[in-house]
Design a protein around this motif. Sequence first.
Motif, PDB file in Angstrom:
ATOM      1  N   SER A 107       0.820  -1.208   0.000  1.00  0.00           N
ATOM      2  CA  SER A 107       0.000   0.000   0.000  1.00  0.00           C
ATOM      3  C   SER A 107       0.857   1.262   0.000  1.00  0.00           C
ATOM      4  CB  SER A 107      -0.929   0.004   1.222  1.00  0.00           C
ATOM      5  OG  SER A 107      -0.171  -0.094   2.415  1.00  0.00           O
ATOM      6  N   ASN A 108       2.170   1.104   0.032  1.00  0.00           N
ATOM      7  CA  ASN A 108       3.082   2.246   0.040  1.00  0.00           C
ATOM      8  C   ASN A 108       3.025   2.971  -1.301  1.00  0.00           C
ATOM      9  OD1 ASN A 108       5.168   4.032   0.372  1.00  0.00           O
ATOM     10  ND2 ASN A 108       6.575   2.558   1.259  1.00  0.00           N
ATOM     11  N   GLN A 109       2.627   4.224  -1.290  1.00  0.00           N
ATOM     12  CA  GLN A 109       2.572   5.020  -2.517  1.00  0.00           C
ATOM     13  C   GLN A 109       3.707   6.037  -2.600  1.00  0.00           C
ATOM     14  OE1 GLN A 109      -0.224   3.353  -4.874  1.00  0.00           O
ATOM     15  NE2 GLN A 109       0.942   5.172  -5.390  1.00  0.00           N
ATOM     16  N   SER A 110       4.493   6.172  -1.556  1.00  0.00           N
ATOM     17  CA  SER A 110       5.571   7.153  -1.560  1.00  0.00           C
ATOM     18  C   SER A 110       6.724   6.714  -2.449  1.00  0.00           C
ATOM     19  CB  SER A 110       6.078   7.395  -0.134  1.00  0.00           C
ATOM     20  OG  SER A 110       5.052   7.887   0.681  1.00  0.00           O
ATOM     21  N   LEU A 111       6.937   5.406  -2.519  1.00  0.00           N
ATOM     22  CA  LEU A 111       7.971   4.857  -3.378  1.00  0.00           C
ATOM     23  C   LEU A 111       7.598   3.440  -3.749  1.00  0.00           C
ATOM     24  CD1 LEU A 111      11.138   3.876  -1.303  1.00  0.00           C
ATOM     25  CD2 LEU A 111       8.865   4.161  -0.338  1.00  0.00           C
ATOM     26  N   VAL A 112       8.194   2.962  -4.840  1.00  0.00           N
ATOM     27  CA  VAL A 112       7.925   1.593  -5.291  1.00  0.00           C
ATOM     28  C   VAL A 112       8.533   0.628  -4.277  1.00  0.00           C
ATOM     29  CG1 VAL A 112       8.237  -0.096  -7.119  1.00  0.00           C
ATOM     30  CG2 VAL A 112       7.961   2.324  -7.696  1.00  0.00           C
ATOM     31  N   THR A 113       7.707  -0.294  -3.768  1.00  0.00           N
ATOM     32  CA  THR A 113       8.116  -1.231  -2.728  1.00  0.00           C
ATOM     33  C   THR A 113       7.884  -2.662  -3.206  1.00  0.00           C
ATOM     34  OG1 THR A 113       7.462   0.387  -1.048  1.00  0.00           O
ATOM     35  CG2 THR A 113       7.764  -1.883  -0.315  1.00  0.00           C
ATOM     36  N   ALA A 114       8.852  -3.529  -2.957  1.00  0.00           N
ATOM     37  CA  ALA A 114       8.715  -4.948  -3.333  1.00  0.00           C
ATOM     38  C   ALA A 114       7.631  -5.620  -2.490  1.00  0.00           C
ATOM     39  CB  ALA A 114      10.048  -5.667  -3.143  1.00  0.00           C
ATOM     40  N   ALA A 142      11.654  -5.836 -12.669  1.00  0.00           N
ATOM     41  CA  ALA A 142      10.855  -6.121 -11.469  1.00  0.00           C
ATOM     42  C   ALA A 142      11.366  -7.370 -10.761  1.00  0.00           C
ATOM     43  CB  ALA A 142       9.387  -6.291 -11.850  1.00  0.00           C
ATOM     44  N   GLN A 143      11.748  -8.369 -11.541  1.00  0.00           N
ATOM     45  CA  GLN A 143      12.279  -9.604 -10.954  1.00  0.00           C
ATOM     46  C   GLN A 143      13.574  -9.341 -10.188  1.00  0.00           C
ATOM     47  OE1 GLN A 143      14.082 -12.776 -13.528  1.00  0.00           O
ATOM     48  NE2 GLN A 143      12.244 -13.912 -12.936  1.00  0.00           N
ATOM     49  N   ILE A 144      14.473  -8.570 -10.778  1.00  0.00           N
ATOM     50  CA  ILE A 144      15.735  -8.222 -10.110  1.00  0.00           C
ATOM     51  C   ILE A 144      15.456  -7.386  -8.866  1.00  0.00           C
ATOM     52  CG2 ILE A 144      17.865  -6.887 -10.347  1.00  0.00           C
ATOM     53  CD1 ILE A 144      17.822  -7.668 -13.345  1.00  0.00           C
ATOM     54  N   PHE A 145      14.563  -6.425  -9.000  1.00  0.00           N
ATOM     55  CA  PHE A 145      14.195  -5.554  -7.885  1.00  0.00           C
ATOM     56  C   PHE A 145      13.656  -6.372  -6.715  1.00  0.00           C
ATOM     57  CE2 PHE A 145      10.919  -2.957  -5.749  1.00  0.00           C
ATOM     58  CZ  PHE A 145      11.668  -1.845  -5.362  1.00  0.00           C
ATOM     59  N   ASN A 146      12.755  -7.301  -7.000  1.00  0.00           N
ATOM     60  CA  ASN A 146      12.188  -8.141  -5.950  1.00  0.00           C
ATOM     61  C   ASN A 146      13.253  -9.012  -5.291  1.00  0.00           C
ATOM     62  OD1 ASN A 146       9.690  -7.086  -6.570  1.00  0.00           O
ATOM     63  ND2 ASN A 146       8.926  -8.908  -7.605  1.00  0.00           N
ATOM     64  N   ALA A 147      14.151  -9.573  -6.114  1.00  0.00           N
ATOM     65  CA  ALA A 147      15.194 -10.461  -5.583  1.00  0.00           C
ATOM     66  C   ALA A 147      16.100  -9.713  -4.604  1.00  0.00           C
ATOM     67  CB  ALA A 147      16.009 -11.044  -6.728  1.00  0.00           C
ATOM     68  N   ARG A 148      16.395  -8.480  -4.908  1.00  0.00           N
ATOM     69  CA  ARG A 148      17.250  -7.676  -4.018  1.00  0.00           C
ATOM     70  C   ARG A 148      16.576  -7.402  -2.675  1.00  0.00           C
ATOM     71  NH1 ARG A 148      19.325  -3.358  -8.605  1.00  0.00           N
ATOM     72  NH2 ARG A 148      20.915  -4.726  -9.552  1.00  0.00           N
ATOM     73  N   LYS A 149      15.266  -7.512  -2.666  1.00  0.00           N
ATOM     74  CA  LYS A 149      14.504  -7.297  -1.431  1.00  0.00           C
ATOM     75  C   LYS A 149      14.086  -8.619  -0.788  1.00  0.00           C
ATOM     76  CE  LYS A 149      14.533  -2.841  -2.252  1.00  0.00           C
ATOM     77  NZ  LYS A 149      15.331  -1.889  -1.442  1.00  0.00           N
ATOM     78  N   GLY A 150      14.659  -9.729  -1.273  1.00  0.00           N
ATOM     79  CA  GLY A 150      14.339 -11.037  -0.707  1.00  0.00           C
ATOM     80  C   GLY A 150      12.990 -11.568  -1.106  1.00  0.00           C
ATOM     81  N   GLN A 151      12.463 -11.117  -2.251  1.00  0.00           N
ATOM     82  CA  GLN A 151      11.132 -11.524  -2.722  1.00  0.00           C
ATOM     83  C   GLN A 151      11.227 -12.183  -4.089  1.00  0.00           C
ATOM     84  OE1 GLN A 151       8.420 -11.030  -0.864  1.00  0.00           O
ATOM     85  NE2 GLN A 151       8.632  -9.187   0.354  1.00  0.00           N
ATOM     86  N   GLU A 152      12.260 -12.980  -4.303  1.00  0.00           N
ATOM     87  CA  GLU A 152      12.535 -13.514  -5.639  1.00  0.00           C
ATOM     88  C   GLU A 152      11.677 -14.703  -6.027  1.00  0.00           C
ATOM     89  OE1 GLU A 152      15.438 -15.516  -2.787  1.00  0.00           O
ATOM     90  OE2 GLU A 152      14.626 -13.508  -3.114  1.00  0.00           O
ATOM     91  N   GLN A 153      10.840 -15.208  -5.109  1.00  0.00           N
ATOM     92  CA  GLN A 153      10.101 -16.444  -5.371  1.00  0.00           C
ATOM     93  C   GLN A 153       8.856 -16.232  -6.227  1.00  0.00           C
ATOM     94  OE1 GLN A 153      10.256 -14.739  -2.519  1.00  0.00           O
ATOM     95  NE2 GLN A 153       8.643 -15.277  -1.068  1.00  0.00           N
ATOM     96  N   PHE A 154       8.519 -15.005  -6.550  1.00  0.00           N
ATOM     97  CA  PHE A 154       7.260 -14.736  -7.228  1.00  0.00           C
ATOM     98  C   PHE A 154       7.433 -14.546  -8.730  1.00  0.00           C
ATOM     99  CE2 PHE A 154       6.848 -12.861  -2.923  1.00  0.00           C
ATOM    100  CZ  PHE A 154       5.878 -13.716  -2.428  1.00  0.00           C
ATOM    101  N   ALA A 155       6.456 -15.046  -9.484  1.00  0.00           N
ATOM    102  CA  ALA A 155       6.414 -14.794 -10.920  1.00  0.00           C
ATOM    103  C   ALA A 155       6.009 -13.342 -11.165  1.00  0.00           C
ATOM    104  CB  ALA A 155       5.417 -15.737 -11.593  1.00  0.00           C
ATOM    105  N   ILE A 156       6.489 -12.792 -12.264  1.00  0.00           N
ATOM    106  CA  ILE A 156       6.154 -11.429 -12.655  1.00  0.00           C
ATOM    107  C   ILE A 156       5.177 -11.487 -13.826  1.00  0.00           C
ATOM    108  CG2 ILE A 156       7.047  -9.186 -13.383  1.00  0.00           C
ATOM    109  CD1 ILE A 156       8.143 -10.141 -10.681  1.00  0.00           C
ATOM    110  N   TYR A 157       4.095 -10.743 -13.716  1.00  0.00           N
ATOM    111  CA  TYR A 157       3.108 -10.673 -14.783  1.00  0.00           C
ATOM    112  C   TYR A 157       3.326  -9.390 -15.581  1.00  0.00           C
ATOM    113  CZ  TYR A 157       0.323 -14.521 -12.848  1.00  0.00           C
ATOM    114  OH  TYR A 157      -0.117 -15.755 -12.424  1.00  0.00           O
ATOM    115  N   GLY A 158       3.078  -9.478 -16.874  1.00  0.00           N
ATOM    116  CA  GLY A 158       3.214  -8.310 -17.730  1.00  0.00           C
ATOM    117  C   GLY A 158       2.074  -8.241 -18.724  1.00  0.00           C
ATOM    118  N   SER A 159       1.822  -7.044 -19.206  1.00  0.00           N
ATOM    119  CA  SER A 159       0.777  -6.860 -20.216  1.00  0.00           C
ATOM    120  C   SER A 159       1.142  -5.705 -21.133  1.00  0.00           C
ATOM    121  CB  SER A 159      -0.578  -6.577 -19.553  1.00  0.00           C
ATOM    122  OG  SER A 159      -1.586  -6.400 -20.526  1.00  0.00           O
TER     123      SER A 159
END
Length: 204
Positions: A107-114, A142-159
């Motif tokens: 819910s953080n809108q101040s900055l992009v958060t993993a 997004a995948q690299i960004f998430n991995a750096r925050k310890g959230q690398e286990q998730f698939a990334i969706y795109g459109s």
Amino acid sequence: MSYSDFKTIDQAVSTLDLTVEDIPHLFSQITPLAPSERLTQTLDEALDLASSISTEKARSELILTPILLEIRRTFNNKIGYFSGNTFNVEESKGLTGACDFLLSASSNQSLVTAPVFLTLVEAKDNDIRIGLGQCAAQMAAAQIFNARKGQEQFAIYGSVSTGTNWKFLILENQLLKIDLTEYFITQLDQILGILAEPFRRYFN
């Protein structure tokens, strides 16, 4: 080099060392999400208006944004919504610049958060193919960004979307899956279901 410099899917795959798999009906098992009356009324007015104006900015403001905000409301505003924000992740790979849209499970809108789960590219010149390379690059970022925050286990969706036409992708590790099926705004419940899926998985 930035996201917008990835002009083709071939360029993105080569630069980012990805493997592509084309899959028909990739999202056929995903549960559709019925649009709210609020969204239905908004699009009833917006679709004709966006068509008359016929600019990318109009499609972005009148069609794409209301649909993405519907996803945000569906999850009680626990989703971060970012439009045109700078997302500098890996300069050496050209993963820098502004993204048309990013959605995160925060819910953080101040900055992009993993974790960032969804990146959406507005198709230029009404040509979805042109946006696929840019979308793949933003998904990789997004995948690299998430991995750096310890959230690398998730698939990334795109459109990639013109507003009325939608094409979807999933990035799992280095495998980029591209759905050969193209969705139309008349299939809004299916479009919403796909957009909601990564957040369903995360929050449930």
